[in-house]
Design a protein around this motif. Structure first.
Motif, short mmCIF file in Angstrom:
data_model
loop_
_atom_site.label_atom_id
_atom_site.label_comp_id
_atom_site.label_asym_id
_atom_site.label_seq_id
_atom_site.Cartn_x
_atom_site.Cartn_y
_atom_site.Cartn_z
N ASP A 1 -8.68 -2.12 -1.79
CA ASP A 1 -9.33 -1.02 -0.94
C ASP A 1 -10.51 -0.50 -1.82
O ASP A 1 -11.62 0.04 -1.22
N TRP B 1 0.56 -1.07 0.21
CA TRP B 1 0.07 -0.05 -0.08
C TRP B 1 0.82 1.20 -0.06
O TRP B 1 2.15 1.02 0.29
N ASP C 1 -5.92 -2.89 -6.27
CA ASP C 1 -6.63 -1.84 -5.82
C ASP C 1 -7.90 -2.42 -4.93
O ASP C 1 -8.89 -2.28 -5.03
N PHE D 1 -5.26 0.79 3.76
CA PHE D 1 -5.80 -0.47 3.93
C PHE D 1 -6.66 -0.41 5.45
O PHE D 1 -7.10 -1.44 5.94
N ALA E 1 -10.44 -4.66 -8.71
CA ALA E 1 -11.06 -4.47 -7.69
C ALA E 1 -12.68 -4.34 -8.34
O ALA E 1 -13.64 -4.65 -7.65
N THR F 1 -2.72 -4.74 -3.85
CA THR F 1 -2.21 -3.46 -3.68
C THR F 1 -3.28 -2.58 -3.54
O THR F 1 -4.62 -2.88 -3.51
N GLY F 2 -3.14 -1.66 -2.85
CA GLY F 2 -4.12 -0.35 -2.42
C GLY F 2 -3.61 0.93 -1.69
O GLY F 2 -2.49 0.80 -1.76
N ASN F 3 -4.27 1.65 -1.65
CA ASN F 3 -3.98 3.16 -1.09
C ASN F 3 -4.10 3.36 0.40
O ASN F 3 -3.21 3.88 1.05
#
Length: 442
Positions: free
Chosen positions: A248, A180, A246, A304, A207, A300-302
């Protein structure tokens, strides 16, 4: 009398008086033949019997029925007609499994029953073969010498190798690696470069696949993709993993957003995979031999913090915050501009001119410099009115005007950078939603 039959019990459809046979000699009631499995016989076979009479298969057959059964079989080694311990054939077992996930055993040459594989539909007439091949990702499009940040590579490579060696290690290994960080920092791209370097053939999801109009579909899709990655390891001898980009955006809770049934099922599915990575059900009956290879999962994400907390706990997910430092940014951008002949010292000046920008900003600089050259190329082919006709409806022997890419200079890149910065500031300062909705809250 037929050879091998001393006395024959035949009871025709008119219930005429029966003739004695071996069944009656064994003190079995005379109606035995009519009550058990029987076959109709032709008059030419036993001429003294009327057509339509019933003959007992168990005691009155002379073995010719078994020979006919052998003739009907396609092959002694046919997998389709093979019986299990309960006398059920292969098709019965496939039909009992939900959704028939054994799609790899289709009408494919050299795999099974080549009798059904002809030239009319091609040697591979499995209609889902092409789709199934697209479930995994290859990276032929990644041409060039890209830079991979050492810290990023160490974390991803260590997670993948630890999961493949989990059965040899005397420690708990998290199945999921959560990468993240800020937007546009190259999390997905750097991961794909590592896959290419290690020869990994991953299964990649987004996502957008974590929601559906039908309850349970996204959770089932994750399990199917996980098993697909396991089949890559088992059948192709290649390393594989499951990657969800992505996450999240699909599972995160933002403000007053509601939690859907599919969100709950996806979270539960990922938690269950983390706890039982080798026993993955897609709805079929459990079999002791149905053991799935352990496949590492990378998400993956921005942010969490928006994800359900038990999913991201330390035992299930190993978390990695990615924020490239100045040296990483310079090295990545330098490899990006290397083909344009821009030296490293000029790259450092560009990075210092636009600090606190994500990596994708420096890629957008180079893209913006192409605008003038593209507009000139459109004029060369006849203007915007004739672009569609010339580009899409041209004949095969017709060629388009040669596109000459612009010469990249530091001045042009800096000019493009200031243009992008201006657009960013306009978005942040000019909030037209306040003009359209007067009662909006800050």
């Amino acid at each position: 009398m037929p050879r091998g039959i001393e006395e024959l019990l035949v009871q025709n459809e008119m219930n005429e008086s029966p003739i004695m046979c071996k069944c009656a000699m064994a003190a079995i009631p005379s109606g035995w033949c009519a009550a058990h499995t029987s076959i109709r016989i032709e008059k030419k076979r036993l001429p003294f019997l009327r057509v339509g009479a019933k003959l007992c298969v168990r005691c009155c057959s002379d073995g010719s029925e078994k020979e006919e059964e052998k003739k009907k079989r396609l092959s002694e080694q046919s997998s389709w007609e093979a019986k299990d311990a309960q006398g059920r054939d292969y098709l019965y077992r496939l039909g009992k499994e939900a959704d028939n996930m054994n799609i790899a055993v289709g009408q494919r040459a050299g795999v099974i029953d080549s009798l059904f594989v002809g030239d009319f539909l091609g040697k591979d007439s499995d209609i889902v073969f092409d789709y199934r091949q697209k479930a995994t990702r290859s990276f032929e499009y990644l041409q060039g010498d890209y830079y991979i940040a050492p810290l990023f590579m160490d974390k991803v490579v260590c997670h993948i190798v630890k999961n493949y060696l989990a059965h040899l290690l005397n420690t708990k290994v998290p199945l999921i690696l959560g990468i993240w960080g800020g937007k546009g920092q190259g999390k997905s791209f750097q991961t794909e470069l590592i896959f290419q370097a290690m020869g990994i053939e991953p299964v990649i999801m987004s996502a957008g696949e974590l929601e559906s109009e039908r309850a349970g579909e996204p959770g089932k899709l994750i399990r199917e993709r996980y098993r697909t990655a396991s089949q890559v390891v088992q059948n192709q001898g290649k390393m594989s993993c499951l990657m969800i980009n992505d996450i999240d955006a699909g599972l995160g809770r933002f403000g007053n957003t509601q939690m859907t049934v599919n969100n709950q099922i996806v979270v539960g599915t990922l938690m269950n995979l983390s706890d039982n990575p080798t026993r993955v059900s897609i709805g079929q009956d459990w079999r002791e031999s149905d053991v799935t290879n352990r496949i590492p999962i990378i998400v993956t994400g921005n942010d969490f913090s928006t994800i359900y907390a038990p999913l991201i706990r330390d035992g299930r997910m190993d978390k990695f915050y990615w924020q490239p430092n100045h040296e990483d940014i310079v090295n990545i951008v330098h490899r990006m501009y290397e083909k344009d002949g821009i030296p490293k010292d000029e790259v450092i000046r560009i990075v210092n001119t636009f600090p606190n920008q994500a990596l994708d900003f420096y890629g957008a600089l180079r893209s913006r410099t192409y605008d003038r050259s593209i507009l000139k190329w459109i004029e060369d082919i006849g203007g915007i009115e004739n672009f569609g006709k010339k580009f899409l409806k041209r004949k095969k022997d017709q060629s388009l005007p040669v596109f000459i890419p612009p010469e990249q200079t530091m001045e042009a890149l800096v000019e493009s950078g200031y243009s992008l910065i201006k657009e960013q500031q306009l978005i942040m300062e000019t909030k037209l939603s306040k003009e359209y909705m007067k009662n909006i809250q800050e």
